[in-house]
Design a protein around this motif. Structure first.
Motif, PDB file in Angstrom:
ATOM      1  N   ASP A   1      34.210  65.583  19.862  1.00  0.00           N
ATOM      2  CA  ASP A   1      34.431  67.013  20.072  1.00  0.00           C
ATOM      3  C   ASP A   1      35.910  67.417  20.008  1.00  0.00           C
ATOM      4  OD1 ASP A   1      31.716  67.367  20.393  1.00  0.00           O
ATOM      5  OD2 ASP A   1      31.782  67.173  22.585  1.00  0.00           O
ATOM      6  N   HIS A   2      36.811  66.507  20.421  1.00  0.00           N
ATOM      7  CA  HIS A   2      38.207  66.915  20.588  1.00  0.00           C
ATOM      8  C   HIS A   2      39.219  66.154  19.724  1.00  0.00           C
ATOM      9  CE1 HIS A   2      37.021  69.369  24.014  1.00  0.00           C
ATOM     10  NE2 HIS A   2      36.332  68.330  24.469  1.00  0.00           N
ATOM     11  N   ILE A   3      38.921  64.934  19.354  1.00  0.00           N
ATOM     12  CA  ILE A   3      39.891  64.125  18.608  1.00  0.00           C
ATOM     13  C   ILE A   3      39.582  64.087  17.112  1.00  0.00           C
ATOM     14  CG2 ILE A   3      41.034  61.899  18.434  1.00  0.00           C
ATOM     15  CD1 ILE A   3      41.524  63.366  21.050  1.00  0.00           C
ATOM     16  N   PHE A   4      38.334  63.816  16.776  1.00  0.00           N
ATOM     17  CA  PHE A   4      37.971  63.687  15.366  1.00  0.00           C
ATOM     18  C   PHE A   4      38.306  64.933  14.538  1.00  0.00           C
ATOM     19  CE2 PHE A   4      34.746  64.237  11.995  1.00  0.00           C
ATOM     20  CZ  PHE A   4      35.159  63.207  11.166  1.00  0.00           C
ATOM     21  N   PRO A   5      38.126  66.143  15.044  1.00  0.00           N
ATOM     22  CA  PRO A   5      38.485  67.321  14.233  1.00  0.00           C
ATOM     23  C   PRO A   5      39.951  67.347  13.793  1.00  0.00           C
ATOM     24  CG  PRO A   5      37.103  67.975  16.069  1.00  0.00           C
ATOM     25  CD  PRO A   5      37.451  66.542  16.301  1.00  0.00           C
ATOM     26  N   ILE A   6      40.809  66.674  14.531  1.00  0.00           N
ATOM     27  CA  ILE A   6      42.225  66.618  14.135  1.00  0.00           C
ATOM     28  C   ILE A   6      42.371  65.906  12.798  1.00  0.00           C
ATOM     29  CG2 ILE A   6      44.502  65.702  14.746  1.00  0.00           C
ATOM     30  CD1 ILE A   6      43.729  65.999  17.670  1.00  0.00           C
ATOM     31  N   TRP A   7      41.679  64.761  12.659  1.00  0.00           N
ATOM     32  CA  TRP A   7      41.759  64.009  11.404  1.00  0.00           C
ATOM     33  C   TRP A   7      41.159  64.822  10.251  1.00  0.00           C
ATOM     34  CZ3 TRP A   7      44.815  61.776  14.154  1.00  0.00           C
ATOM     35  CH2 TRP A   7      44.540  60.983  15.256  1.00  0.00           C
ATOM     36  N   ASN A   8      40.054  65.482  10.522  1.00  0.00           N
ATOM     37  CA  ASN A   8      39.380  66.245   9.465  1.00  0.00           C
ATOM     38  C   ASN A   8      40.239  67.424   9.009  1.00  0.00           C
ATOM     39  OD1 ASN A   8      37.258  66.888   7.711  1.00  0.00           O
ATOM     40  ND2 ASN A   8      36.364  68.303   9.177  1.00  0.00           N
ATOM     41  N   ASN A   9      40.948  68.034   9.938  1.00  0.00           N
ATOM     42  CA  ASN A   9      41.754  69.206   9.594  1.00  0.00           C
ATOM     43  C   ASN A   9      43.129  68.856   9.032  1.00  0.00           C
ATOM     44  OD1 ASN A   9      40.463  71.950  10.423  1.00  0.00           O
ATOM     45  ND2 ASN A   9      39.902  70.537  12.065  1.00  0.00           N
ATOM     46  N   THR A  10      43.527  67.610   9.107  1.00  0.00           N
ATOM     47  CA  THR A  10      44.826  67.195   8.553  1.00  0.00           C
ATOM     48  C   THR A  10      44.629  66.258   7.363  1.00  0.00           C
ATOM     49  OG1 THR A  10      44.904  65.416  10.217  1.00  0.00           O
ATOM     50  CG2 THR A  10      46.047  67.469  10.729  1.00  0.00           C
TER      51      THR A  10
ATOM     52  N   GLY B   1      41.806  64.999   6.107  1.00  0.00           N
ATOM     53  CA  GLY B   1      40.743  65.462   5.219  1.00  0.00           C
ATOM     54  C   GLY B   1      41.170  66.659   4.387  1.00  0.00           C
ATOM     55  N   ARG B   2      41.880  67.579   5.001  1.00  0.00           N
ATOM     56  CA  ARG B   2      42.343  68.770   4.281  1.00  0.00           C
ATOM     57  C   ARG B   2      43.337  68.388   3.181  1.00  0.00           C
ATOM     58  NH1 ARG B   2      42.333  74.181   5.883  1.00  0.00           N
ATOM     59  NH2 ARG B   2      41.663  73.559   7.991  1.00  0.00           N
ATOM     60  N   LEU B   3      44.212  67.441   3.459  1.00  0.00           N
ATOM     61  CA  LEU B   3      45.209  67.017   2.480  1.00  0.00           C
ATOM     62  C   LEU B   3      44.562  66.405   1.241  1.00  0.00           C
ATOM     63  CD1 LEU B   3      48.206  66.481   1.766  1.00  0.00           C
ATOM     64  CD2 LEU B   3      47.981  64.288   2.945  1.00  0.00           C
ATOM     65  N   LEU B   4      43.600  65.501   1.442  1.00  0.00           N
ATOM     66  CA  LEU B   4      42.974  64.818   0.312  1.00  0.00           C
ATOM     67  C   LEU B   4      41.938  65.688  -0.387  1.00  0.00           C
ATOM     68  CD1 LEU B   4      42.509  61.214   1.767  1.00  0.00           C
ATOM     69  CD2 LEU B   4      44.376  62.138   0.369  1.00  0.00           C
ATOM     70  N   SER B   5      41.528  66.768   0.239  1.00  0.00           N
ATOM     71  CA  SER B   5      40.530  67.640  -0.360  1.00  0.00           C
ATOM     72  C   SER B   5      41.041  68.280  -1.645  1.00  0.00           C
ATOM     73  CB  SER B   5      40.119  68.730   0.631  1.00  0.00           C
ATOM     74  OG  SER B   5      39.187  69.618   0.052  1.00  0.00           O
ATOM     75  N   TRP B   6      42.358  68.420  -1.777  1.00  0.00           N
ATOM     76  CA  TRP B   6      42.930  69.071  -2.956  1.00  0.00           C
ATOM     77  C   TRP B   6      42.910  68.178  -4.186  1.00  0.00           C
ATOM     78  CZ3 TRP B   6      43.873  74.123  -3.060  1.00  0.00           C
ATOM     79  CH2 TRP B   6      43.999  74.785  -1.838  1.00  0.00           C
ATOM     80  N   LEU B   7      42.711  66.899  -4.001  1.00  0.00           N
ATOM     81  CA  LEU B   7      42.662  65.998  -5.164  1.00  0.00           C
ATOM     82  C   LEU B   7      41.430  66.305  -6.007  1.00  0.00           C
ATOM     83  CD1 LEU B   7      43.660  62.581  -3.525  1.00  0.00           C
ATOM     84  CD2 LEU B   7      45.101  64.115  -4.890  1.00  0.00           C
TER      85      LEU B   7
ATOM     86  N   GLY C   1      34.411  74.073  11.676  1.00  0.00           N
ATOM     87  CA  GLY C   1      35.605  73.328  11.287  1.00  0.00           C
ATOM     88  C   GLY C   1      35.846  73.367   9.793  1.00  0.00           C
ATOM     89  N   PHE C   2      36.820  72.578   9.366  1.00  0.00           N
ATOM     90  CA  PHE C   2      37.182  72.548   7.948  1.00  0.00           C
ATOM     91  C   PHE C   2      36.200  71.686   7.170  1.00  0.00           C
ATOM     92  CE2 PHE C   2      39.302  70.186   4.529  1.00  0.00           C
ATOM     93  CZ  PHE C   2      39.648  71.247   3.696  1.00  0.00           C
ATOM     94  N   TYR C   3      35.876  72.123   5.949  1.00  0.00           N
ATOM     95  CA  TYR C   3      34.990  71.369   5.064  1.00  0.00           C
ATOM     96  C   TYR C   3      35.755  70.951   3.807  1.00  0.00           C
ATOM     97  CZ  TYR C   3      30.904  72.427   7.878  1.00  0.00           C
ATOM     98  OH  TYR C   3      29.997  72.491   8.914  1.00  0.00           O
ATOM     99  N   THR C   4      35.771  69.667   3.586  1.00  0.00           N
ATOM    100  CA  THR C   4      36.434  69.141   2.398  1.00  0.00           C
ATOM    101  C   THR C   4      35.619  69.481   1.150  1.00  0.00           C
ATOM    102  OG1 THR C   4      37.344  67.135   1.393  1.00  0.00           O
ATOM    103  CG2 THR C   4      35.251  66.915   2.536  1.00  0.00           C
TER     104      THR C   4
END
Length: 552
Positions: free
Chosen positions: A211-220, A222-228, A365-368
């Motif tokens: 609930d509190h830690i994993f979204p950090i990885w997804n929003n940073t 995951g968001r960075l690699l989503s542009w590839l 949350g953010f979706y890749t």
């Protein structure tokens, strides 16, 4: 007494006057001698000038001797004059008066050999001084060379000492670097092990992390690699599969060639492998393993976990046939009745999940961006429609599979990126999102996927049951829309064609067996006892959901 002194002073004055009168002729005679000497010098001057003209290249020693001679003559004359002036009142005899000039003249004559000797001595002295200077210069040169040699030796010694110190420092630095590297690796592996142990022992810890830690990885990350525009996870897997055997060959070759550096080669090789493994372990732990230990989706969202009879299973199947027929009528098909996909596989998929996030907050949350796998044929050999790469937080799908599978598959993989890691739960969430999507193609894909799972479970359930149940199942099958049958047949034909492809580099049967073994091993390692069969457990969630919602 004073009077007596005055009388003696007068007497002394008279006496001095008499002395000056008596010496006057003598002084005149001396002056005549001086004049004669000067006349002789004048007579000799032309001769000296003639000698200078005849000897223009006379040496320096002769000139010096001549100068000394003239100085001596002048001094002799001056000495004679001084002697005359200080002479007492004794009458000088004529013979003595005649001897004075002769003495001066003899003095001049006697001075010449003395001056020549002095000049020779001065010349000898100059040579000695020159020799001494040459000797001193040679000695100074030798001393300079010795100093330079000593300085060079000191510099060489200092250089060798510096190199030794540097080598020692490098060795110590390498040891410190090796020690730090080992400590870092041990720390990483130890932290991952500790997190996995805590997650297995404490479900609240795993839930808090999700609930509190994993979204950090997804929003940073995951968001960075989503542009590839491509799947980085796929590239890394290819590098690993090809690089591991190649690197092993290179390692063996270097161990044979670099005999003096084998230890360094081994250190670099195994350190690289260790850090690669550490990266995989860290990302798998943070983006996958911990979530396997979370509370179930059903328990967190109030879905019942009851068991149902075969008859109730058939009731849900019948309802799904009705809903799937309705969705099938709303999609486009070609002249053969095959499903045509025109919807996108990224924004619409994310929108479907966001649409139900109000009921299921975990989906916020953010979706890749879902990415097609380049080597999709290899996935088809495994009956694999999609894959989630925890080490890159990417949702990937098989671009070659039948089109009706694609919308539901990308939604399924996106659910994994939100922390819904169990396969049955991801299937169920994909059904919920697709069935409520505003896009008809997504709705049809979601219903069709659920229909196939329930149909398989229904046939397994009635196989050894009351014949009446089998007759009921057969009768329900007749109500399935023709387009649905076409899509299910085409889907099956695609997978079958891949398995029967004889031109495959690696036989599909081999790839499928290896893939099943790997998947079962991974699921069971993470606490999923039934392994790959857990995919079908979405039917249990579906049954409870339908009955909880009163849909049947």
């Amino acid at each position: 007494m004073s009077s007596k002194k005055h009388k003696n002073r007068n007497h002394a004055n008279n006496r001095n006057n008499q002395h000056r009168q008596n010496n006057q002729p003598k002084a005149n005679q001396q002056k005549q001698g001086q004049a004669k000497a000067n006349q002789q010098k004048q007579n000799n001057q032309p001769k000296a000038n003639q000698q200078k003209q005849n000897q223009p290249k006379a040496n320096q020693a002769a000139k010096a001797a001549q100068a000394v001679k003239e100085v001596k003559e002048t001094k002799a004359v001056e000495a004679a004059e001084t002697l005359v002036e200080t002479f007492d009142d004794t009458v000088v005899k004529p013979a003595e008066q005649n001897e004075a000039p002769a003495t001066a003249e003899n003095s001049k004559k006697d001075t010449k050999p003395t001056e020549d000797a002095k000049a020779a001595k001065a010349k000898t002295t100059d040579k000695q001084e020159t020799a001494e200077k040459s000797e001193g210069s040679a000695k100074a040169t030798e001393d300079t060379k010795a100093d330079k040699a000593e300085t060079s030796d000191k510099q060489q010694e200092a250089k060798e000492k510096s190199e030794t110190t540097e080598n020692t420092e490098n060795t110590e630095g390498k040891k410190r670097g090796l020690k730090k590297n080992s400590i870092a690796l041990i720390s990483v592996f130890g932290a991952c092990l500790l997190l996995n142990i805590i997650a297995r022992l404490s479900t609240p810890f795993a839930d808090f992390y999700l609930d509190h830690i994993f979204p950090i990885w997804n929003n940073t990350f995951g968001r960075l690699l989503s542009w590839l525009p491509f799947s980085l996870g796929e590239i890394l897997i290819i590098i690993a599969l090809a690089g591991l055997p190649i690197s092993l060959i290179v390692y063996i070759v270097l161990m044979c060639i670099k005999k003096g550096k084998r230890r360094r080669v081994s250190h670099i090789y195994f350190k690289t492998l260790a850090w690669c493994l550490a990266y995989v372990l860290v990302t798998e732990t943070l983006n996958c393993f911990i979530m396997y230990q979370c509370s179930t989706f059903a328990s967190k969202n109030g879905i019942s976990q009851d068991t149902y009879t075969t008859s109730q299973l058939l009731d849900v199947y019948e309802k799904l046939i009705e809903q799937t027929n309705e969705a099938s009528a709303q999609v486009q098909r070609d002249e053969d009745g095959k499903f045509i996909l025109t919807a996108d596989l990224d924004d619409t998929a994310a929108a479907a999940l966001e649409n139900i996030s109000g009921d299921y907050p975990i989906l916020k949350g953010f979706y890749t961006k879902p990415k097609p796998v380049i080597n999709s044929y290899f996935m088809s050999q495994q009956y694999l429609m999609g894959v989630y790469f925890p080490f890159t937080l990417e949702a990937n799908y098989n671009k070659l599979m039948y089109a009706s599978n694609k919308p539901e598959t990308v939604v399924h993989e996106l659910a994994h990126t939100q922390g819904i890691i169990l396969e049955d739960e991801a299937n169920f969430v994909a059904f919920l999102a697709c069935s409520q999507s505003e896009n008809a193609q997504y709705r049809y894909s979601g219903y069709l996927s659920a229909l196939k799972y329930v149909r398989t479970r229904a046939f397994d359930a009635v196989a050894d049951k009351d014949p009446a149940l089998r007759e009921r199942l057969d009768e329900m099958e007749t109500h399935i829309d023709y387009g649905i049958w076409v899509d299910m047949f085409e889907n099956q034909a695609y997978w079958q064609g891949v398995q029967e492809d004889e031109e495959a580099i690696i036989p599909s049967s081999t790839v499928n067996e290896l893939a099943d073994a790997a998947m079962n091993g991974s699921l069971k390692f993470n606490g999923v006892a039934d392994g790959k069969d857990s995919y079908g457990r979405m039917v249990d969630l579906l049954l409870n959901y339908y009955y909880d919602k009163g849909l049947v």
